[in-house]
Scaffold this motif. Sequence first.
Motif: not given
Length: 435
Positions: A182, A262-263, A266-269, A300-303, A432
Amino acid sequence: MIKHYRSDFGALNCPVVCRIVGDLDERALQAAVDHLVVRHEALRTTFHGRGARLVQRVHPPRSLPLTWADVPKDESPQTALARELQTPIDPEQWPARAGVWRVGPTEHLFCLNLHHLVTDAWSTGILLRDLVACYAAACGGPGVEAPTGWQSSRFAEAQQELLASDRLARYQRYWRRQLEGSQIPRLDALYPAADTTDVAATDGTEAAATGTATQAVQAAQAVRSVAAELPAATVAGLRELARREKTTLFTVLLAAFHAQLYRLTGQPDLAVASMFANRSRPEVRDTVGLLAGMVLLRAQVARQPSFADLVRHVHGAVISAFAYQDLPFHLLPTGLVDTGGGRADDVMFNVMSPMRHDLTGGGARFELVVPTEIGSRFPFELALAPVGEHRVQAVLFRAGGWADPALGQDFLAGYLDVAATVAHRPEAALPRPGQ
């Protein structure tokens, strides 16, 4: 000692502040404070040495004299309070001091100022409750029973027992599985122009130790805060979402924080730090002391397709962290989290435990005050305080190059927007990066 851990941002005082309304009996208040010192050994514990050689000494009870003062005509009570809160306490000498400002004939501002080594946010509620009960007893009411459960020194022994048991390896295995791979949020991605290299030179704690209280106030301006209150409709929606998902308001507010980070980054995790009360054992529910411990909460936000999915995902991380919170953070295996050259606790998220903010005893009303002047010992911290069922106050602390008020206001406004959206449309897609 703790000042060597995060000396650059100060905030090593952890006070109990309350507004007292009504006819105040000065002798009874002094007796109540002295009774607190008898009840809770943390208030008479000093610390000596540093690092692995740091030892605590519990002293016999003794009076903690109240300092009484009138608020100067050219000052507000908040200014006088800020000066007190930004003046360090030396825990090698004594961990506490107490004072009262006369605001008016029937209004006083009380501050029991404690070094963070002997208290935490949970302890604040215990101390306020006991202060009012002891004051009522000193005014002729029923006596206050002796505390049950552990004192802070017994909790320290329990921690040593954990470290000597097979649970240590088990806990470390859990955190390795949970955190490996992470990242912490990159503050330079949030604010590319930020520069914190000069923070240590402008630390309010060091200024107060070597200069005047006025210098301490000026230096503490390196740490900024912006505050806002979540609208009642947003709070109601978030509480309803928590009930529907069989989770807590903490989890929902944390998920909104992850979504906002995340917005922007841009980090997905992402793994963000938080302080857990560490009060799962019934023996420590009424213990005053620094029992709180830091944990990292990964998402893991992007998922996650929607915010409701993110809440369920974060709920699992929070529940697991609660079960393994006993492990001191510094004993985690190193290198698990990509810090990007920073520290694992550079970004902090905290929600204060709900507590009674308005108590009555001895014919006076004691209203808890949550001061923002004290700042934070972390460079970027979002702290939320539920007040009753319908209100949540949010304070964002930033230090150094992130202290620009406009930057803080933008981040906090974005967080409130995310919270409002998910409160009313939890099944909507997550915002996003760049949206």
